[in-house]
Scaffold this motif. Structure first.
Motif, PDB file in Angstrom:
ATOM      1  N   GLN A  67      15.532 -41.719 -82.979  1.00  0.00           N
ATOM      2  CA  GLN A  67      15.313 -42.118 -81.587  1.00  0.00           C
ATOM      3  C   GLN A  67      16.425 -42.967 -80.999  1.00  0.00           C
ATOM      4  OE1 GLN A  67      11.537 -44.064 -81.758  1.00  0.00           O
ATOM      5  NE2 GLN A  67      12.371 -45.978 -82.541  1.00  0.00           N
ATOM      6  N   PHE A  68      17.238 -43.607 -81.824  1.00  0.00           N
ATOM      7  CA  PHE A  68      18.312 -44.446 -81.302  1.00  0.00           C
ATOM      8  C   PHE A  68      19.614 -43.677 -81.081  1.00  0.00           C
ATOM      9  CE2 PHE A  68      15.381 -47.160 -83.593  1.00  0.00           C
ATOM     10  CZ  PHE A  68      15.150 -48.154 -82.671  1.00  0.00           C
ATOM     11  N   SER A  69      19.686 -42.448 -81.587  1.00  0.00           N
ATOM     12  CA  SER A  69      20.923 -41.667 -81.458  1.00  0.00           C
ATOM     13  C   SER A  69      20.703 -40.261 -80.915  1.00  0.00           C
ATOM     14  CB  SER A  69      21.630 -41.582 -82.821  1.00  0.00           C
ATOM     15  OG  SER A  69      20.788 -40.952 -83.776  1.00  0.00           O
ATOM     16  N   ASN A  70      19.478 -39.856 -80.715  1.00  0.00           N
ATOM     17  CA  ASN A  70      19.157 -38.495 -80.297  1.00  0.00           C
ATOM     18  C   ASN A  70      19.269 -38.346 -78.772  1.00  0.00           C
ATOM     19  OD1 ASN A  70      17.925 -36.038 -79.681  1.00  0.00           O
ATOM     20  ND2 ASN A  70      16.411 -36.253 -81.302  1.00  0.00           N
ATOM     21  N   ARG A  71      20.249 -37.576 -78.326  1.00  0.00           N
ATOM     22  CA  ARG A  71      20.473 -37.363 -76.881  1.00  0.00           C
ATOM     23  C   ARG A  71      19.261 -36.736 -76.187  1.00  0.00           C
ATOM     24  NH1 ARG A  71      24.036 -40.632 -75.054  1.00  0.00           N
ATOM     25  NH2 ARG A  71      25.758 -40.820 -76.462  1.00  0.00           N
ATOM     26  N   PHE A  99      17.116 -50.055 -60.941  1.00  0.00           N
ATOM     27  CA  PHE A  99      16.131 -49.842 -62.004  1.00  0.00           C
ATOM     28  C   PHE A  99      16.433 -50.858 -63.089  1.00  0.00           C
ATOM     29  CE2 PHE A  99      14.691 -47.667 -65.940  1.00  0.00           C
ATOM     30  CZ  PHE A  99      13.334 -47.585 -65.631  1.00  0.00           C
ATOM     31  N   VAL A 100      15.415 -51.610 -63.480  1.00  0.00           N
ATOM     32  CA  VAL A 100      15.545 -52.657 -64.487  1.00  0.00           C
ATOM     33  C   VAL A 100      14.650 -52.290 -65.658  1.00  0.00           C
ATOM     34  CG1 VAL A 100      15.237 -55.116 -64.972  1.00  0.00           C
ATOM     35  CG2 VAL A 100      15.929 -54.376 -62.669  1.00  0.00           C
ATOM     36  N   ALA A 101      15.189 -52.329 -66.868  1.00  0.00           N
ATOM     37  CA  ALA A 101      14.382 -51.994 -68.046  1.00  0.00           C
ATOM     38  C   ALA A 101      14.892 -52.718 -69.275  1.00  0.00           C
ATOM     39  CB  ALA A 101      14.421 -50.477 -68.293  1.00  0.00           C
ATOM     40  N   GLY A 102      13.958 -53.109 -70.122  1.00  0.00           N
ATOM     41  CA  GLY A 102      14.322 -53.629 -71.430  1.00  0.00           C
ATOM     42  C   GLY A 102      14.914 -52.495 -72.250  1.00  0.00           C
ATOM     43  N   VAL A 103      15.797 -52.828 -73.169  1.00  0.00           N
ATOM     44  CA  VAL A 103      16.443 -51.799 -73.977  1.00  0.00           C
ATOM     45  C   VAL A 103      15.934 -51.882 -75.410  1.00  0.00           C
ATOM     46  CG1 VAL A 103      18.627 -50.956 -74.916  1.00  0.00           C
ATOM     47  CG2 VAL A 103      18.496 -51.710 -72.542  1.00  0.00           C
ATOM     48  N   GLY A 104      15.188 -50.859 -75.788  1.00  0.00           N
ATOM     49  CA  GLY A 104      14.786 -50.692 -77.177  1.00  0.00           C
ATOM     50  C   GLY A 104      15.704 -49.638 -77.779  1.00  0.00           C
ATOM     51  N   THR A 105      15.375 -48.393 -77.526  1.00  0.00           N
ATOM     52  CA  THR A 105      16.214 -47.290 -77.990  1.00  0.00           C
ATOM     53  C   THR A 105      17.348 -47.002 -77.023  1.00  0.00           C
ATOM     54  OG1 THR A 105      14.911 -45.623 -76.842  1.00  0.00           O
ATOM     55  CG2 THR A 105      14.246 -46.170 -79.116  1.00  0.00           C
ATOM     56  N   GLY A 106      17.164 -47.368 -75.756  1.00  0.00           N
ATOM     57  CA  GLY A 106      18.127 -47.039 -74.714  1.00  0.00           C
ATOM     58  C   GLY A 106      17.753 -45.774 -73.961  1.00  0.00           C
ATOM     59  N   GLY A 149      10.699 -55.031 -79.744  1.00  0.00           N
ATOM     60  CA  GLY A 149      11.078 -53.713 -79.265  1.00  0.00           C
ATOM     61  C   GLY A 149      12.303 -53.678 -78.380  1.00  0.00           C
ATOM     62  N   ILE A 150      12.904 -54.829 -78.086  1.00  0.00           N
ATOM     63  CA  ILE A 150      14.153 -54.815 -77.335  1.00  0.00           C
ATOM     64  C   ILE A 150      15.165 -55.708 -78.034  1.00  0.00           C
ATOM     65  CG2 ILE A 150      12.974 -54.339 -75.153  1.00  0.00           C
ATOM     66  CD1 ILE A 150      13.705 -57.174 -74.254  1.00  0.00           C
ATOM     67  N   SER A 151      16.428 -55.347 -77.880  1.00  0.00           N
ATOM     68  CA  SER A 151      17.540 -56.145 -78.386  1.00  0.00           C
ATOM     69  C   SER A 151      17.394 -56.439 -79.868  1.00  0.00           C
ATOM     70  CB  SER A 151      17.651 -57.440 -77.570  1.00  0.00           C
ATOM     71  OG  SER A 151      18.917 -58.010 -77.720  1.00  0.00           O
ATOM     72  N   ASP A 152      17.200 -55.390 -80.636  1.00  0.00           N
ATOM     73  CA  ASP A 152      16.912 -55.531 -82.059  1.00  0.00           C
ATOM     74  C   ASP A 152      18.139 -55.352 -82.945  1.00  0.00           C
ATOM     75  OD1 ASP A 152      14.126 -56.108 -82.010  1.00  0.00           O
ATOM     76  OD2 ASP A 152      13.790 -54.049 -81.376  1.00  0.00           O
ATOM     77  N   GLU A 153      19.048 -56.301 -82.931  1.00  0.00           N
ATOM     78  CA  GLU A 153      20.143 -56.423 -83.888  1.00  0.00           C
ATOM     79  C   GLU A 153      21.324 -55.472 -83.708  1.00  0.00           C
ATOM     80  OE1 GLU A 153      18.423 -56.122 -87.798  1.00  0.00           O
ATOM     81  OE2 GLU A 153      17.315 -57.981 -87.579  1.00  0.00           O
ATOM     82  N   PHE A 154      21.276 -54.544 -82.768  1.00  0.00           N
ATOM     83  CA  PHE A 154      22.370 -53.593 -82.614  1.00  0.00           C
ATOM     84  C   PHE A 154      22.292 -52.932 -81.242  1.00  0.00           C
ATOM     85  CE2 PHE A 154      18.755 -51.278 -83.991  1.00  0.00           C
ATOM     86  CZ  PHE A 154      18.838 -50.045 -83.390  1.00  0.00           C
ATOM     87  N   VAL A 155      23.386 -52.307 -80.838  1.00  0.00           N
ATOM     88  CA  VAL A 155      23.412 -51.541 -79.591  1.00  0.00           C
ATOM     89  C   VAL A 155      23.116 -50.082 -79.957  1.00  0.00           C
ATOM     90  CG1 VAL A 155      24.824 -50.772 -77.650  1.00  0.00           C
ATOM     91  CG2 VAL A 155      25.095 -53.097 -78.545  1.00  0.00           C
TER      92      VAL A 155
END
Length: 186
Positions: A67-71, A99-106, A149-155
């Motif tokens: 989910q973090f890399s799948n286009r 549009f404002v959103a927290g970033v989990g997976t992006g 679920g957001i900002s979890d150690e990596f982009v």
């Protein structure tokens, strides 16, 4: 059906996740039939959980959604979440400007952003991260914050920082108080 089977489709579901996720999150996943593999900070935390899930996904008869890399994750939000937001805005005759959103997976901010900008090119996109853990604006961070679920150690790989306008840092206490206020008032 046994507890370790995904109830909707009858598949076995194993989810690798950091051990510090909330009891509520874990219980919801278990209620849907998932088996949880909890990864401690010492065993790699969030990044370790992703690595283990990816490794397990390479074994025969396994599927890992990545989910973090799948286009296609971005595409799913561009085709579903984005149009739903557009329909709701049109129903009250509003044109989006941001549009404002927290970033989990992006996936959400990128997919909704693509949809909104296709219809309204000037829409600005603002990812939100906890001020206590500035991963998006400062790179990797393992600082503790209370918003799961957001900002979890990596982009996340699917997050295109150059396509976003400005990272908004919000203190987790402020976010919690606002969520409580919204629940009371709306």
């Amino acid at each position: 059906m046994s507890r370790d089977r995904g109830r909707a489709l009858g598949h076995r579901v194993r989810i690798h996740m950091p051990a510090w996720m909330s009891v509520e999150r874990k219980e919801i996943l278990r209620a849907f039939g998932a088996e949880l593999v909890e990864i401690s900070r010492d065993d790699g935390g969030f990044v370790g959980a992703i690595g283990r899930a990816t490794e397990e996904g390479t074994r025969p008869a396994r599927f890992c959604p990545r989910q973090f890399s799948n286009r296609w994750h971005v595409e799913a939000h561009a085709l579903t979440t984005g149009p739903e937001i557009v329909r709701q805005l049109e129903s009250v005759e509003l044109e989006p400007t941001a549009f404002v959103a927290g970033v989990g997976t992006g996936g959400t901010i990128m997919g909704v952003g693509h949809c909104l900008r296709a219809l309204h090119p000037g829409v600005r996109l603002y990812p939100v991260e906890p001020a206590e853990s500035p991963v998006l604006s400062h790179g990797r961070s393992a600082a503790h914050h209370r918003i799961q679920g957001i900002s979890d150690e990596f982009v996340p790989e699917i997050l295109e920082l150059t396509a976003l306008d400005e990272v908004l840092a919000v203190h987790d206490g402020d976010a919690i108080r606002m969520a409580q206020r919204l629940a009371r008032e709306l």
